[in-house]
Design a protein around this motif. Structure first.
Motif, PDB file in Angstrom:
ATOM      1  N   ASN A 145      -7.870  -1.082  -2.772  1.00 18.01           N
ATOM      2  CA  ASN A 145      -6.595  -2.624  -2.709  1.00 18.01           C
ATOM      3  C   ASN A 145      -6.544  -2.198  -3.788  1.00 18.01           C
ATOM      4  O   ASN A 145      -6.775  -2.015  -4.970  1.00 18.01           O
ATOM      5  CB  ASN A 145      -7.653  -3.627  -3.140  1.00 18.01           C
ATOM      6  CG  ASN A 145      -8.527  -3.822  -0.938  1.00 18.01           C
ATOM      7  OD1 ASN A 145      -7.428  -3.752  -0.870  1.00 18.01           O
ATOM      8  ND2 ASN A 145      -9.228  -4.423  -1.232  1.00 18.01           N
ATOM      9  N   TRP A 162      -9.435   6.589   7.647  1.00 19.14           N
ATOM     10  CA  TRP A 162      -9.223   6.176   6.971  1.00 19.14           C
ATOM     11  C   TRP A 162     -10.193   5.635   5.643  1.00 19.14           C
ATOM     12  O   TRP A 162     -11.014   4.899   6.189  1.00 19.14           O
ATOM     13  CB  TRP A 162      -8.174   5.274   7.306  1.00 19.14           C
ATOM     14  CG  TRP A 162      -7.649   4.194   7.971  1.00 19.14           C
ATOM     15  CD1 TRP A 162      -8.340   4.042   9.387  1.00 19.14           C
ATOM     16  CD2 TRP A 162      -8.197   3.134   7.013  1.00 19.14           C
ATOM     17  NE1 TRP A 162      -8.918   2.796   9.739  1.00 19.14           N
ATOM     18  CE2 TRP A 162      -7.981   1.849   8.381  1.00 19.14           C
ATOM     19  CE3 TRP A 162      -6.574   2.567   6.246  1.00 19.14           C
ATOM     20  CZ2 TRP A 162      -8.724   0.897   8.105  1.00 19.14           C
ATOM     21  CZ3 TRP A 162      -7.291   1.256   6.890  1.00 19.14           C
ATOM     22  CH2 TRP A 162      -8.402   0.189   7.321  1.00 19.14           C
ATOM     23  N   HIS A 163      -9.201   5.120   5.123  1.00 18.14           N
ATOM     24  CA  HIS A 163      -9.403   4.540   4.044  1.00 18.14           C
ATOM     25  C   HIS A 163      -9.047   3.390   2.989  1.00 18.14           C
ATOM     26  O   HIS A 163      -7.683   3.840   3.103  1.00 18.14           O
ATOM     27  CB  HIS A 163     -10.922   5.120   2.902  1.00 18.14           C
ATOM     28  CG  HIS A 163     -11.370   4.487   2.070  1.00 18.14           C
ATOM     29  ND1 HIS A 163     -12.378   3.360   1.830  1.00 18.14           N
ATOM     30  CD2 HIS A 163     -11.190   4.630   0.494  1.00 18.14           C
ATOM     31  CE1 HIS A 163     -12.578   2.864   1.271  1.00 18.14           C
ATOM     32  NE2 HIS A 163     -12.212   2.935  -0.102  1.00 18.14           N
ATOM     33  N   LYS A 164      -9.053   2.494   2.702  1.00 18.49           N
ATOM     34  CA  LYS A 164      -8.083   1.281   2.630  1.00 18.49           C
ATOM     35  C   LYS A 164      -9.112   1.189   0.484  1.00 18.49           C
ATOM     36  O   LYS A 164     -10.027   1.102   0.547  1.00 18.49           O
ATOM     37  CB  LYS A 164      -7.736   0.264   3.314  1.00 18.49           C
ATOM     38  CG  LYS A 164      -7.191  -1.207   1.931  1.00 18.49           C
ATOM     39  CD  LYS A 164      -6.295  -2.162   2.807  1.00 18.49           C
ATOM     40  CE  LYS A 164      -7.870  -2.674   3.046  1.00 18.49           C
ATOM     41  NZ  LYS A 164      -7.736  -4.371   3.801  1.00 18.49           N
ATOM     42  N   TYR A 189       0.635  -0.699   0.047  1.00 19.43           N
ATOM     43  CA  TYR A 189      -0.065   0.167  -0.170  1.00 19.43           C
ATOM     44  C   TYR A 189       0.549   1.433  -0.080  1.00 19.43           C
ATOM     45  O   TYR A 189       1.533   1.740   0.928  1.00 19.43           O
ATOM     46  CB  TYR A 189      -1.141  -0.057   1.329  1.00 19.43           C
ATOM     47  CG  TYR A 189      -1.565  -1.289   1.179  1.00 19.43           C
ATOM     48  CD1 TYR A 189      -3.514  -1.189   0.415  1.00 19.43           C
ATOM     49  CD2 TYR A 189      -1.614  -1.852   2.023  1.00 19.43           C
ATOM     50  CE1 TYR A 189      -3.834  -1.823   0.402  1.00 19.43           C
ATOM     51  CE2 TYR A 189      -2.733  -3.389   1.891  1.00 19.43           C
ATOM     52  CZ  TYR A 189      -3.502  -3.045   1.102  1.00 19.43           C
ATOM     53  OH  TYR A 189      -4.455  -3.811   1.644  1.00 19.43           O
ATOM     54  N   SER A 200      -4.171   1.285  -1.851  1.00 22.08           N
ATOM     55  CA  SER A 200      -3.532   2.514  -1.120  1.00 22.08           C
ATOM     56  C   SER A 200      -3.981   3.255   0.218  1.00 22.08           C
ATOM     57  O   SER A 200      -5.396   2.338   0.011  1.00 22.08           O
ATOM     58  CB  SER A 200      -3.551   3.783  -2.492  1.00 22.08           C
ATOM     59  OG  SER A 200      -4.539   3.987  -2.824  1.00 22.08           O
ATOM     60  N   LYS A 201      -3.571   3.983   1.059  1.00 22.11           N
ATOM     61  CA  LYS A 201      -4.272   3.904   2.182  1.00 22.11           C
ATOM     62  C   LYS A 201      -4.557   5.292   2.221  1.00 22.11           C
ATOM     63  O   LYS A 201      -3.502   5.792   2.382  1.00 22.11           O
ATOM     64  CB  LYS A 201      -3.566   3.049   3.822  1.00 22.11           C
ATOM     65  CG  LYS A 201      -3.982   1.667   3.432  1.00 22.11           C
ATOM     66  CD  LYS A 201      -3.162   0.758   4.726  1.00 22.11           C
ATOM     67  CE  LYS A 201      -3.238   0.053   4.945  1.00 22.11           C
ATOM     68  NZ  LYS A 201      -2.876  -1.175   6.084  1.00 22.11           N
ATOM     69  N   ASN A 255     -16.599   4.230   4.712  1.00 26.71           N
ATOM     70  CA  ASN A 255     -16.016   4.969   5.531  1.00 26.71           C
ATOM     71  C   ASN A 255     -15.698   5.830   6.125  1.00 26.71           C
ATOM     72  O   ASN A 255     -14.968   5.947   7.506  1.00 26.71           O
ATOM     73  CB  ASN A 255     -14.206   3.776   4.783  1.00 26.71           C
ATOM     74  CG  ASN A 255     -14.199   3.089   4.641  1.00 26.71           C
ATOM     75  OD1 ASN A 255     -14.817   1.601   5.424  1.00 26.71           O
ATOM     76  ND2 ASN A 255     -13.511   2.146   4.353  1.00 26.71           N
TER      77      ASN A 255
END
Length: 333
Positions: free
Chosen positions: A263, A259-261, A58, A280-281, A325
């Motif tokens: 993939n 926060w948001h992830k 990430y 990315s995070k 999120n």
């Protein structure tokens, strides 16, 4: 026997159970007795191979939740309007220090003239509507839910008209009519036009800045954290690179509020995955706009558009997972 040898024997007994310990079975005692322990580690051999380059799973990004706080109080519920109006009438009825007969004797011309003016004015003691705090029906000062008299707009108009009639009646210049300025409306021109780029809409709600990427996706201003950069500095840089420098903003804190992830994109059927593909995070920091407006004319992130939206309007533009999120870090009002 020296104390040093006693300590060594005690340590050895902790690392290696005694073979005469009744808590250890015979099979384990024989295994422990046969086990050999190394007294020294082998010398490390120098590796001649270079370690492989590992792509991080990430990338770390800084996001900015830029908001414009409410400018006016929220709209009252119908029950609140009726209740506050009732309290106003009750307070005026109980707080009046003197009755009208303190000033006018009953049955005198002055008393009759006062009654006539009150009948015409319909706003005795600066009240609204036809209620009279001195009347025999003064106890009946409640309103039905949704009554017109409880509407703020109706109260404002009645008070303004009463002020205008009083000013014109006492004015020496009868050729000019006195106009009392009305308060500004709660519904602005931007609300009527549904101008989502204006900061003058939904004055009783919190608005959030969304930007649109060149691919057409909507999101909060976001960019990767550079080497040697803190999350706070990255957020400040992100805001200037995306929405311009024509805004007076204030970063609320140094720590993220959510926060948001994302993939890494999956390879399509029949294709091999890219070796440098990574997710990315995004860590979001709060910020407030004090003055100015967003300007994308000089942005360096290839952004196409922006909008100022309330929380209930965000799901129309944001990805479902993205919104799920970030929704809990947004104000409901």
């Amino acid at each position: 026997m020296s104390s040093g040898s006693n300590s060594a024997r005690r340590v050895a007994s902790l690392l290696r159970p005694s073979i005469i310990d009744s808590g250890v079975c015979r099979s384990c005692q024989e295994t422990i007795g046969r086990r050999s322990y190394a007294t020294a580690t082998p010398a490390a051999t120098e590796s001649t191979t270079t370690p492989p380059v590992v792509t991080p799973a990430y990338t770390i990004n800084a996001g900015v939740v830029l908001s414009r706080p409410p400018q006016i109080t929220r709209e009252l519920e119908p029950f609140e309007k009726a209740f506050f109006f009732y309290q106003k009438r009750l307070n005026e009825r109980l707080a009046l220090p003197f009755t009208k007969y303190f000033y006018f004797k009953r049955g005198t011309p002055a008393d009759e003239d006062w009654k006539k003016k009150i009948q015409e004015r319909r706003t005795a003691a600066r009240d609204i509507g036809k209620y009279n705090a001195y009347d025999s029906d003064a106890w009946n000062d409640e309103l039905l839910l949704g009554a017109e008299q409880s509407e703020p707009a109706n109260q404002v108009e009645a008070l303004v008209q009463d002020a205008e009639s009083t000013a014109n009646a006492t004015s020496q210049d009868t050729s000019k009519k006195e106009d009392i300025p009305r308060p500004y409306p709660r519904i602005t021109e931007a609300d009527q036009k549904n101008d989502q780029k204006s900061l003058n809409r939904l004055l009783s709600r919190t608005l959030y800045l969304l930007v649109q990427s060149k691919e057409g996706n909507w999101k909060f201003p976001t960019s990767p954290v550079e080497t040697g950069e803190t999350l706070r500095l990255a957020a400040e840089r992100t805001l200037s690179e995306s929405a311009g420098v024509n805004m007076n903003t204030w970063m609320v804190g140094y720590h993220p509020v959510g926060w948001h992830k994302f993939n890494a994109p999956r390879a399509k059927k029949g294709e091999t995955a890219k070796p440098d593909a990574s997710g990315s995070k995004v860590f979001f920091l709060k910020s407030r706009i004090m003055a100015g407006q967003a300007d994308l004319s000089i942005n360096t992130q290839n952004l196409k558009d922006f909008k100022w939206l309330a929380k209930e309007e965000l799901p129309q533009y944001l990805n479902t997972q993205y919104y799920s999120n970030i929704k809990n870090m947004l104000a409901d009002r």
